[in-house]
Every structure is written in structure tokens, then in C-alpha cells.
Design an enzyme around this catalytic site. Sequence first.
Site, mmCIF file in Angstrom:
data_model
loop_
_atom_site.group_PDB
_atom_site.id
_atom_site.type_symbol
_atom_site.label_atom_id
_atom_site.label_comp_id
_atom_site.label_asym_id
_atom_site.label_seq_id
_atom_site.Cartn_x
_atom_site.Cartn_y
_atom_site.Cartn_z
ATOM 1 C CG ASP A 52 -1.646 -1.287 1.427
ATOM 2 O OD1 ASP A 52 -1.698 -2.096 0.484
ATOM 3 O OD2 ASP A 52 -2.161 -1.515 2.531
ATOM 4 C CD GLU B 69 0.021 -6.393 9.092
ATOM 5 O OE1 GLU B 69 -0.058 -5.836 10.219
ATOM 6 O OE2 GLU B 69 -0.595 -6.006 8.088
HETATM 7 C C1 9WN Z 1 -5.723 -2.736 2.554
HETATM 8 C C2 9WN Z 1 -4.609 -7.782 4.646
HETATM 9 C C3 9WN Z 1 -4.053 -6.654 3.815
HETATM 10 C C4 9WN Z 1 -2.962 -7.148 2.849
HETATM 11 C C5 9WN Z 1 -2.196 -5.995 2.211
HETATM 12 C C6 9WN Z 1 -1.707 -5.069 3.308
HETATM 13 C C7 9WN Z 1 -2.879 -4.565 4.136
HETATM 14 C C8 9WN Z 1 -4.997 -3.311 3.776
HETATM 15 C C9 9WN Z 1 -4.881 -2.245 4.850
HETATM 16 O O1 9WN Z 1 -3.553 -5.676 4.720
HETATM 17 O O2 9WN Z 1 -3.728 -3.799 3.306
HETATM 18 O O3 9WN Z 1 -5.964 -3.751 1.632
HETATM 19 O O4 9WN Z 1 -5.929 -1.818 5.327
HETATM 20 O O5 9WN Z 1 -3.770 -1.835 5.214
HETATM 21 O O6 9WN Z 1 -0.985 -4.014 2.768
HETATM 22 O O7 9WN Z 1 -1.116 -6.491 1.458
HETATM 23 O O8 9WN Z 1 -3.533 -7.919 1.850
HETATM 24 O O9 9WN Z 1 -3.581 -8.489 5.294
#
Ligand code: 9WN
Length: 430
Positions: free
Chosen positions: A168, A398
Site C-alpha cells: 500500500d 504481520e
Molecule cells: C488494505 C490484509 C491486507 C494485505 C495488504 C496489506 C494490508 C490493507 C490495509 O492488509 O492492506 O488492503 O488496510 O492496510 O498491505 O497487502 O492484503 O492483510
Amino acid sequence: MSDITDAARAILAFNDRGGYTVPTDALYPFQWNWDSAFVSMGFATFNIDRAYQELERLIEGQWDDGMLPHIVFHVPSDTYFPGPDVWNTHHRHHKKPTTSGITQPPVFGMALRYIYEIALTEGREDVLARTRLLFHAALRSHRWWMKVRDPEKRGLVAILHPWESGSDNSPAWDEALARVSTITKTEICRQDTKHVSAAMRPHHADYQRFIHLVEVYRECKWDPVKQWSAAPFKVADVQMTAILARATADLIWIASHLNLLDEINELSTIHRILLDGLRGRWRNNLRGFVSLDLISGKDIQKPTQAYFIPLIAIELDTYQHEAVQDEIERWCNGMIVGVPSTAPFSSDFESKRYWRGPVWAVINWLIVDGLCKNHLAELAAIIEGNTINAIERAGFREYFDPITGEGLGGNSFSWTAAAYLVLRHRLNNQ
Ligand code: 9WN
């Protein structure tokens, strides 16, 4: 079976919400696209039926045009922002559940092959119908990618939102994202910083831009052609393209097993186009592959993990092998655990802030896979060993601080557990 393998399985069970797995409790309370694909491979190491089910629950959210959304909102929750009301996508797909309006890396096809191969070695001929159904869902999504996200036929697929990349707040998006307005009509009610420290998460201005983009596309009523014209952020992403190319190769493998000749031809054409596109993104001076900002027309040179992801899809030339090996070693030099998601010598590097430096187990898994494919087995073994050690030391977090090895972000994280199971499974079967 070791205690830690047991613990990894227990995390997947704990995050199971009835046939699908949330990435982690509270922080991410829904089904995420690429998380679930990785998780299904983790399940496949000990429970084939549950592995299939993970993908089956994911395609419940598939749109009529083939897109596999990045989040499927199976049941309501108020611990995550933005929820279904902000996305407002219901008209794009005729059934429940509601979903977000963007996609994520298409690991799905890779996962399906992985699961199917294990099922075959277990003599599970009964999975054929399930495999066929999932194969066709994946094929529809690959057609969507080619039609909707490479309409100008570069052999590279584009993201219209940083969330689609899965990385992100990567420095790779800084310049392109800076052009996006911070003005939003939607009130930004962040929940993420209630669960983890704000110092590890994207900045507020990033969120303003993320939500502004959602609003632009929502105003296009999620029509992909209108979105392509209206997009203030449009990047042909090498990480996304590489995953799509690799998943395409894996679908060709499945199609051969299922004797689907037309599909083999169609997928082979897609595969060739994507590999040609990727090859053109190699930069000798940077010793990696770079994305293309489709609005400025410029290369995105920021050194991030995306440099190395094309190895999962491409056979490098000999001179590229040495270059990639040297570059990865340079990035890992002095780190307790590599590969950092941003090069540590870059001025953008932050060892604890999300995609701006920390190590992600699933990214290492992809890099290990790419290095093995490219006959760099020694380096692959080092990264694999370091990833396993980091998890054993710091837990199923994570992500990890590459300098200290500290575990960061969410706890009891599903894809970290899955990465552990798959990497261990591979080691045990060597
Ligand atoms: C937005 C779920 C997701 C991962 C992504 C990570 C994070 C979300 C957020 O979490 O993104 O999709 O709200 O930060 O960047 O890679 O799929 O683990």
C-alpha cells in the site's frame, strides 16, 4: 510435527470464520484476496478440503465481469475502515456478499496449482470438479486483467489504487500518489491505528489519497472503462504483472492436466504477452525490474521488493543472475533478516513502517520461489532459513523489522502462518 507447525495450524484455525480465513482478528475482519490465496496453500500442507474451501469462498465475491475483489465482506464488522458503505459496489455483481471495488495480486492461480498438485499426490481424484470450477473462475479473472488493465496492450497490467498492489504505502507509489488530491467527501474514520501503533502504519495523508481514489472510482460507478479514463493514479506494476504471468503458467499446467485445449492456447498467448512486457522492464544499472508510471510516462526507480518479483515468472539471462544475486545480498547486508521491502540504503527506508522497509514472509516466499526457479538455490536457502528463524524468534507477526528482527503489526497473522507451513513443508520434502 513440531510445536511451531502446530502453532501455525492453530492460527489458521483461530482465524477461520467458516470456510474463509481473516488475515488477523479485529485489524482485518474480512476475507482478503491475496491473503486467502497464500492461506489456502498453507492449508494444503495438512487439509486439502479446507484449502479448496478457502478459494471457493473467495470466488463468492467474484464480479460479473470476472474481477476478483480485494475484500469480500462476508459478515459485517465495525473494526475496519473503509467498510462496504464507502465502496458501494453492489450493482457490479448480482449476488451477495458485498465487496470492495478494486482487486489484488492474482496469486489465486498459483494457489490452485499448488493445492491441486498436493491433492494429486494424495490420490484425491475426487477434487477434479472443484478444480475445474476454480480454474474457470481464475481464467475469467485473467481475461479481466488483460482486457481491463492492459487496454493499451503493453504486456503489463496496471493498478489504479495502491491498495491493489498489496504494498500500500511502498515508496514506489510516492510520486504517483502525490498527484492525487487529499480532499475527500467521506469522513476518514481510521480503525487500523486503534489496533497497532500509528508509527508502523501509512500516514494520514496517504489515507486521504486512498479514499479520494475510492471516491473517484465510485463516481464512475465502478465501470472499468470510465475508471481507466478518470484514474488520477495509474501504474503498470511489475510485481502484479509477474504474479499474473506466473499464475497464468500455473493455469496452463492445470489446463493440460484437465485436457482443456482451447484454454491452453488462450492462456499461452496471455503468458507470452506478459513475459515480453516484463522483459522490457529490466534495468541493468538498477539490477532489477521497474514499474512504469502511466501518467508521467516515467520509470519508477525506487528500490523496492518489486525489483525481484519477476523472477517467479521469468528465466533470467546469466548476467542477470549475477546482478540479482549481488543486489539482493547488498540489500540484506547488515540485516538480521532480509529481504527488506525497501532497500536499506534508500532515503525512503523506514525499518518499522509497513511497506517502507519491513520484511514480509509472503514476499520472501515469492522471492525464494523466484530464486529457485532461476537456479540461485544457495541464496534462496539463506532467505528461506532466515524467514523461518524470524518467525520462530518473533512469532507469527504481520511483518518484521529487518534491522532488529522484531515482529511488528498484527499478531497471529494468517499469511505468516501459511508462509511458515509452506516453507517448512518444502524443506521437509527436499
Ligand atoms: C488494505 C490484509 C491486507 C494485505 C495488504 C496489506 C494490508 C490493507 C490495509 O492488509 O492492506 O488492503 O488496510 O492496510 O498491505 O497487502 O492484503 O492483510
